[in-house]
Design an enzyme around this catalytic site. Structure first.
Site, PDB file in Angstrom:
ATOM      1  N   LEU A  90       0.329  -1.254   0.246  1.00  0.00           N
ATOM      2  CA  LEU A  90       0.191   0.306  -0.055  1.00  0.00           C
ATOM      3  C   LEU A  90       0.989   1.332  -0.508  1.00  0.00           C
ATOM      4  O   LEU A  90       0.051   2.700  -0.121  1.00  0.00           O
ATOM      5  CB  LEU A  90      -1.045  -0.219   0.804  1.00  0.00           C
ATOM      6  CG  LEU A  90      -2.598  -0.862   1.188  1.00  0.00           C
ATOM      7  CD1 LEU A  90      -3.089  -0.752   2.646  1.00  0.00           C
ATOM      8  CD2 LEU A  90      -2.708  -1.152  -0.004  1.00  0.00           C
ATOM      9  N   HIS A 148      10.949 -13.782   1.656  1.00  0.00           N
ATOM     10  CA  HIS A 148      11.117 -13.746   1.004  1.00  0.00           C
ATOM     11  C   HIS A 148      12.237 -14.458   0.103  1.00  0.00           C
ATOM     12  O   HIS A 148      13.016 -14.020   0.786  1.00  0.00           O
ATOM     13  CB  HIS A 148      10.939 -12.088   0.530  1.00  0.00           C
ATOM     14  CG  HIS A 148      11.962 -11.205  -1.021  1.00  0.00           C
ATOM     15  ND1 HIS A 148      10.930 -10.890  -1.798  1.00  0.00           N
ATOM     16  CD2 HIS A 148      13.124 -11.438  -1.464  1.00  0.00           C
ATOM     17  CE1 HIS A 148      11.779 -10.571  -3.201  1.00  0.00           C
ATOM     18  NE2 HIS A 148      12.845 -11.014  -2.817  1.00  0.00           N
ATOM     19  N   HIS A 152       5.612 -15.909  -2.570  1.00  0.00           N
ATOM     20  CA  HIS A 152       5.347 -15.742  -4.084  1.00  0.00           C
ATOM     21  C   HIS A 152       6.702 -16.808  -4.499  1.00  0.00           C
ATOM     22  O   HIS A 152       8.027 -16.487  -5.237  1.00  0.00           O
ATOM     23  CB  HIS A 152       5.789 -14.224  -4.657  1.00  0.00           C
ATOM     24  CG  HIS A 152       6.661 -13.875  -3.943  1.00  0.00           C
ATOM     25  ND1 HIS A 152       8.041 -13.422  -3.289  1.00  0.00           N
ATOM     26  CD2 HIS A 152       7.174 -11.993  -3.117  1.00  0.00           C
ATOM     27  CE1 HIS A 152       8.751 -12.840  -3.052  1.00  0.00           C
ATOM     28  NE2 HIS A 152       8.128 -11.867  -2.728  1.00  0.00           N
ATOM     29  N   ASP A 173       0.620  -9.730  -4.888  1.00  0.00           N
ATOM     30  CA  ASP A 173       2.045  -9.251  -4.501  1.00  0.00           C
ATOM     31  C   ASP A 173       1.712  -7.747  -5.197  1.00  0.00           C
ATOM     32  O   ASP A 173       2.523  -7.050  -6.646  1.00  0.00           O
ATOM     33  CB  ASP A 173       3.063  -9.276  -4.780  1.00  0.00           C
ATOM     34  CG  ASP A 173       4.169  -9.251  -4.935  1.00  0.00           C
ATOM     35  OD1 ASP A 173       4.790  -8.095  -3.558  1.00  0.00           O
ATOM     36  OD2 ASP A 173       6.134 -10.056  -5.433  1.00  0.00           O
TER      37      ASP A 173
HETATM   38  O1  DOR Z   1       8.354  -7.052  -7.377  1.00  0.00           O
HETATM   39  C1  DOR Z   1       8.260  -6.954  -6.277  1.00  0.00           C
HETATM   40  N1  DOR Z   1       8.342  -6.097  -6.034  1.00  0.00           N
HETATM   41  N2  DOR Z   1       9.045  -7.524  -5.721  1.00  0.00           N
HETATM   42  C2  DOR Z   1       8.973  -7.384  -4.576  1.00  0.00           C
HETATM   43  O2  DOR Z   1       9.321  -8.942  -3.432  1.00  0.00           O
HETATM   44  C3  DOR Z   1       9.302  -6.488  -3.229  1.00  0.00           C
HETATM   45  C4  DOR Z   1       7.632  -5.522  -4.579  1.00  0.00           C
HETATM   46  C5  DOR Z   1       8.143  -3.712  -4.522  1.00  0.00           C
HETATM   47  O3  DOR Z   1       8.192  -3.702  -2.784  1.00  0.00           O
HETATM   48  O4  DOR Z   1       7.707  -3.102  -4.995  1.00  0.00           O
END
Ligand code: DOR
Length: 429
Positions: free
Chosen positions: A70, A185, A238, A311
């Site tokens: 968010l 992660h 993910h 995600d």
């Molecule tokens: O693609 C991603 N974006 N993977 C992540 O682990 C973090 C996320 C982000 O916060 O933009």
């Protein structure tokens, strides 16, 4: 688009879908002040509230997305609690878990309280996931007891793996005292460093540095060993590789408390889609090969994969409209998750509709120790109304998100959301 108080509402002509067994029951649903007052045939004569004719739609307990960025506090230019909640409603979700890689990180009670307070006015339930370590730096564990007390539902150093194995061990042990899951992660940083896409034929062909599958699976294997050592719960975020699916399958067979999620983009795209160098296909973990996607699909089919999560990772046009190597990882996905998952899972015969939706409703709540809403008289109306067969053209320019980094623009997707009800509100599209 309308969000209003659900004072006296009649949802007429829809079918309630039981997510346990797929049973459909045609019934009207009468909602009074946010509570389900009656289920069954309701006479419209003399009814002085608002009638929604929802024929052709199914009604299910409100959907839940447990992996959402968010960006508030800190990057309100990318997303806010309000704009992210609007995107969630448009996507058919009544609840999200929000990620701690904000600025400041969600590593103190005050930040959890700030988010919960801001989310009070929203229809969407917002559940903060707190960081495992202070500042997500991987060194010092956060005050987990306080964070849980103030409303954190899980712990996760999102975007960064917990590299120090003893920190991870301690985190698993502490978090288990509150039965809060640790989410990881899984990315071995030395193997992943400098990589932007999957390591393989495509990275060679495109001349972009790759991230090998082993970067994910080494860390998953370690976390599984730690779950065995500590007897604690670990949730793998993910999942993207065949090796990862195989490891989680074996851990589950052994009876370890290991769960995992897959995103819509990892089920839909492969690294072969990267020939356009579209930065909206750059995310972490990266898109893998068709071989990995087939394994993920098999994992969905046989229950290795517990949850679908978007995600949703908003980034500004300025951030994304750069050379591939310079772009940040992440794609938005709250509004399209339901459609992409219906297309990839239900329409391709991987799972029946009820089992598919359960992974975006029952499973994430069970995992986070949250009650699953019930469609019963006397219960709060926490509902998603959707026509799973009806299709629509996704136009990212109409997105409720503040960001536009979606790889789905112009796609025809199934699952037209009619609306959502929660916390005494109704929102209709
Ligand atoms: O693609 C991603 N974006 N993977 C992540 O682990 C973090 C996320 C982000 O916060 O933009």
């Amino acid at each position: 688009m309308l969000k209003e108080k659900a004072e006296k509402i009649l949802l007429s002509g829809g079918e309630i879908l039981d997510l346990q067994n797929g049973k459909r029951t045609k019934a009207d649903i009468l909602v009074h002040d946010g509570v389900i007052a009656k289920i069954g045939a309701v006479d419209r004569k003399g009814f002085d509230g608002i009638v929604h004719d929802i024929s052709g739609n199914i009604v299910v307990p409100g959907l839940f997305d447990m992996h959402v960025h968010l960006r508030e506090p800190g990057r309100e230019d990318k997303e806010t609690i309000a704009s992210g909640s609007a995107a969630a409603m448009a996507g058919g979700f009544t609840a999200v878990a929000c990620m701690p890689n904000t600025s400041p990180a969600i590593d103190k009670q005050e930040v959890v309280r700030f988010i919960k307070k801001k989310a009070e006015a929203e229809l969407v339930d917002v559940y903060p996931v707190a960081a495992i370590t202070k500042g997500r730096r991987g060194k010092e564990i956060t005050e987990m007891a306080e964070l849980v007390r103030s409303g954190a539902v899980a712990f996760y150093d999102d975007g960064s793996p917990v590299v120090d194995v003893s920190v991870m061990r301690n985190a698993l042990e502490y978090a288990s005292m509150f039965d809060a899951p640790i989410i990881d992660h899984c990315e071995e940083p030395d193997l992943a460093r400098g990589g932007h896409i999957n390591e393989g034929v495509m990275s060679t062909r495109l001349g972009i540095q790759g991230i090998p599958n082993a970067a994910e699976s080494i860390q998953i294997a370690r976390d599984i060993q730690l779950a065995r050592l500590t007897g604690s719960r670990v949730h793998i975020a993910h999942l993207s590789t065949k090796e990862g699916v195989d490891l989680v399958r074996r851990a589950k067979e052994e009876g370890l408390d290991v769960t995992c999620e897959v995103t819509p983009h990892h089920l839909l795209f492969t690294d072969a889609d990267l020939t356009t160098f579209d930065t909206n296909l750059k995310m972490n973990p990266p898109l893998r090969t068709a071989h990995d996607v087939a394994a993920l699909e098999q994992g969905v089919k046989d229950g290795v994969i517990d949850v679908f999560a978007s995600d949703h990772a908003p980034h500004t046009i300025e951030d994304k409209d750069v050379e591939f190597d310079a772009a940040p990882f992440g794609v938005i996905g709250l509004e399209t998750m339901l459609g992409v998952i219906l297309q990839q899972v239900v329409n391709r015969g991987v799972l029946p509709l009820h089992a598919d939706l359960a992974k975006m409703c029952v499973a994430p709540r069970t995992l986070l120790n949250l009650p699953v809403p019930e469609i019963k008289e006397g219960e709060a109306a926490n509902l998603t109304i959707v026509n799973p067969e009806a299709t629509y053209l996704y136009d990212v320019n109409q997105s409720k998100s503040k960001s536009r980094n979606a790889p789905y623009h112009g796609m025809e997707l199934p699952g037209k959301v009619y609306g959502v009800l929660n916390k005494g509100f109704i929102w209709t599209s």
